[in-house]
Design a protein around this motif. Structure first.
Motif, short mmCIF file in Angstrom:
data_model
loop_
_atom_site.label_atom_id
_atom_site.label_comp_id
_atom_site.label_asym_id
_atom_site.label_seq_id
_atom_site.Cartn_x
_atom_site.Cartn_y
_atom_site.Cartn_z
N UNK A 91 -0.45 5.29 -2.63
CA UNK A 91 -1.02 6.61 -2.35
C UNK A 91 -0.50 7.13 -1.01
N UNK A 92 0.32 8.20 -1.06
CA UNK A 92 0.83 8.85 0.13
C UNK A 92 0.60 10.35 -0.03
N UNK A 93 -0.49 10.84 0.53
CA UNK A 93 -0.88 12.23 0.37
C UNK A 93 0.02 13.20 1.14
N UNK A 94 0.88 12.69 1.99
CA UNK A 94 1.82 13.56 2.69
C UNK A 94 3.00 13.94 1.79
N UNK A 95 3.18 13.18 0.72
CA UNK A 95 4.34 13.40 -0.14
C UNK A 95 4.03 13.88 -1.55
N UNK A 96 2.83 13.58 -2.05
CA UNK A 96 2.57 13.84 -3.47
C UNK A 96 1.11 14.21 -3.71
N UNK A 97 0.88 14.73 -4.92
CA UNK A 97 -0.46 14.90 -5.47
C UNK A 97 -0.64 13.80 -6.50
N UNK A 98 -1.89 13.35 -6.67
CA UNK A 98 -2.15 12.18 -7.49
C UNK A 98 -3.21 12.45 -8.55
N UNK A 99 -3.17 11.61 -9.57
CA UNK A 99 -4.17 11.63 -10.62
C UNK A 99 -4.75 10.23 -10.72
N UNK A 100 -6.08 10.15 -10.70
CA UNK A 100 -6.76 8.85 -10.80
C UNK A 100 -7.88 8.97 -11.81
N UNK A 101 -8.37 7.83 -12.24
CA UNK A 101 -9.44 7.79 -13.23
C UNK A 101 -10.42 6.69 -12.83
N UNK A 102 -11.71 6.96 -13.00
CA UNK A 102 -12.69 5.95 -12.63
C UNK A 102 -14.11 6.40 -12.93
N UNK A 103 -15.02 5.84 -12.17
CA UNK A 103 -16.45 6.10 -12.36
C UNK A 103 -16.95 7.07 -11.29
#
Length: 196
Positions: A91-103
């Motif tokens: 996870x590098x928020x300076x370079x990308x947007x992310x998708x995660x899944x959880x509770x």
């Protein structure tokens, strides 16, 4: 600064399918955050795709190294299963947007870790009878169906995703997954609004 779009919902709400479809949307350019678990892989799951499937010793190593962002333990009919997210460099928020899944619980811990401005909740829901039918069909498709665990998960979700807990987590918008195409389009629109 990048964003983490965090999908959550009760079991068999369709969140895994939505997660996979969103990752295929090239125009969104979302990178996946792969969580860890000590539970065995289900039919069709692959190491490093849905989860990193690890043993409890690896969990303890990451915890001792101070790399756990969040973790949850569940007493299942097959013993304790641990699910967790690690600060392992993906996870590098300076370079990308992310998708995660959880509770809901993991969403709150991720929000606390990365800050509320960096994490956007996507809560998916389905009518309870439909959700139960989906869960049963999915379990029947497993090589070794675990119906007792399916029932435990279904009932636990009622408490884990109670209206009070959803409200306390600050989740204001819900995406109803009665029609997967409509639900996906609404979520995609929401993501684009948050990014642009």
């Amino acid at each position: 600064m990048g964003k983490i779009f965090y999908i959550m919902g009760k079991s068999a709400s369709g969140k895994d399918s939505i997660y996979r479809m969103l990752l295929q949307k090239k125009e969104l350019n979302l990178k996946r955050i792969i969580p860890y678990t000590t539970r065995p892989a289900r039919n069709g799951e692959e190491q490093g795709r849905e989860y990193y499937f690890v043993d409890e010793e690896r969990y303890r190593e990451l915890r001792e190294e101070g790399k756990l962002i969040e973790s949850r333990s569940y007493e299942t009919v097959h013993g304790v299963w641990i699910y967790f997210t690690a600060d392992d460099g993906q996870i590098d928020l300076k370079r990308s947007n992310f998708l995660a899944i959880g509770t809901l619980e993991s969403y709150q811990k991720m929000r606390d870790y990365f800050g509320s401005e960096s994490i956007c909740p996507i809560y998916v829901e389905v009518e309870e009878g439909e959700r139960l039918m989906r869960a049963l069909l999915r379990e029947r498709g497993q090589e070794h169906p675990r119906y007792a665990e399916m029932c435990r998960r279904f009932l636990a979700d009622e408490e884990d995703f109670s209206k009070e807990k959803i409200q306390k987590a600050g989740i204001r918008r819900r995406f109803v997954n009665d029609d997967s195409k409509i639900c996906l389009a609404e979520i995609e629109s929401y993501i684009k609004d948050m990014l642009y």
